[in-house]
Enzyme design. Sequence first.
Site, PDB file in Angstrom:
ATOM      1  CE  LYS A 114      45.904  43.692  45.806  1.00  0.00           C
ATOM      2  NZ  LYS A 114      46.152  44.091  44.400  1.00  0.00           N
ATOM      3  CE  LYS A 126      43.085  48.837  40.608  1.00  0.00           C
ATOM      4  NZ  LYS A 126      44.205  47.984  41.101  1.00  0.00           N
ATOM      5  CG  ASP A 166      45.227  47.638  37.690  1.00  0.00           C
ATOM      6  OD1 ASP A 166      45.604  46.978  38.660  1.00  0.00           O
ATOM      7  OD2 ASP A 166      44.388  47.187  36.865  1.00  0.00           O
TER       8      ASP A 166
END
Length: 444
Positions: A114, A126, A166
């Site tokens: 991405k 992440k 997130d």
Amino acid sequence: MSYISEVYETLTVKYPHEKEFLQAVKEVLDSLAPVIEANEERYRRISLLERLVEPERIISFRVPWVDDNGKVQVNRGYRVQFNSAIGPYKGGLRFHPSVNQGILKFLGFEQIFKNSLTGLPIGGGKGGSDFDPHGKSDREVMAFCQSFMNELYRHIGADEDVPAGDIGVGAREIGYLYGQYKRLTGLYEGVLTGKGLSYGGSLTRTEATGYGLLYITDEMIRRAGKSIEGKTIVVSGSGNVAIFAIEKAYQLGGKVVTASDSNGYIYDANGINLDVLKKIKLQDRARIKEYLNYVPAAEYHENEKPWNVKCDIALPCATQNEINGESARTLLGNGCWCVAEGANMPSDLEAIEQFVNSGILYMPAKAANAGGVSVSALEMSQNSQRLSWTFEEVDARLKEIMKNIYNKVSASAEKYGYKGNFVVGANIAGFEKVAEAMEAQGIV
Ligand code: NDP
Ligand code: 2IT
């Protein structure tokens, strides 16, 4: 056995319990076949795929904090620093009870491609925790965030690793995390994105993922000779991504008839009232069922997902694997002709197959939801410049980035003989830049 199969099989033996990670890897590797086969000998010599699927580093730590009853709670914290070939690790933090290492590895792996697609210099990472912010007081959330940062701060930095939000991590959490980082290090630097506007945040970051999703969806639909104007849209979720996807969908003339949370979904035949949704979710942090108190004519479907509602366009914006093969068949059977993914990996492998084989307009997550991380990278640029750009400037850049992503994805698909298959297009276009950088930098 093909190179791809060898690498995937080894991974299934090494990490049998990380099913979301294996799923994400399978989807990417399978669609890379044309480019891997064309360069197989070169890639094998440098074990490119073996290195690509193995995170550079995983940090895993204890997060103790004290709840409002004086009881000590203990959660697990993680940061997966997956790939830094094209820039510092970049990717969100997720606070949700389902978080484990496998889920964060899937999210970090997706993030590599991405971030590459955005064209901006950001690597993939992440992190997060199994902490559940639902029902916690502000003080409890602050105590958790401070304890989380007491460990994480050693591993991140503006040129090293830049986390963001997130699921379960929004403006409130980023504020507490930033405050603690600053206190521990004494540095006022762009180490997190999604910051508040009063302390280095970027205009448009809050809206970016949802707006970006609609910009690329609009581009894809217009290139197919159609328009969003007057179309019925089904949205899942009611968090940051869903809310601003709905806002932009309305601005483009669409009609959004559903929104959901983990308890069920609302169907409003007159179109979801966005002011009501924002009040319930952004202000009151309440359940979506409350919508009926404001709009009694709407329907609430407990424990159901909205995929059986007839629509032209479906925008999954909640979580992974929320559309399975059966839901995909239902959507297609009801005439849905466009799916664009706001959430990460919302469609399982069977659903993806259905969408691709049916020939509908289908834009996978790593292209469709890249607007959020793109504006995060623009926030990093503004922090480095010590300047703030206007809303219009950032929004115009976001629109341009999403259009470029569409062009890249569509051109890659066509180049390799898969015209209109944006899964192949996104994976190959994202992969090529990372592979080239990894090859150039030697065995690291
Ligand atoms: P939020 O926490 O703001 O909202 C999440 C929404 O999804 C809530 O409505 C939540 O309901 C629902 N949800 C979460 N988990 C589940 C579940 N297991 N089952 C059903 N519903 C669920 O998160 P975001 O809007 O930021 O994120 C949504 C998706 O978009 C995620 O997949 C995320 O990875 C992705 N994404 C986010 C970006 C960002 O910038 N924020 C960027 C790119 C992708 P409930 O409150 O009941 O849990
Ligand atoms: O999945 C994602 O791209 C995000 N959660 C946003 C990451 C970021 O760094 O803004």
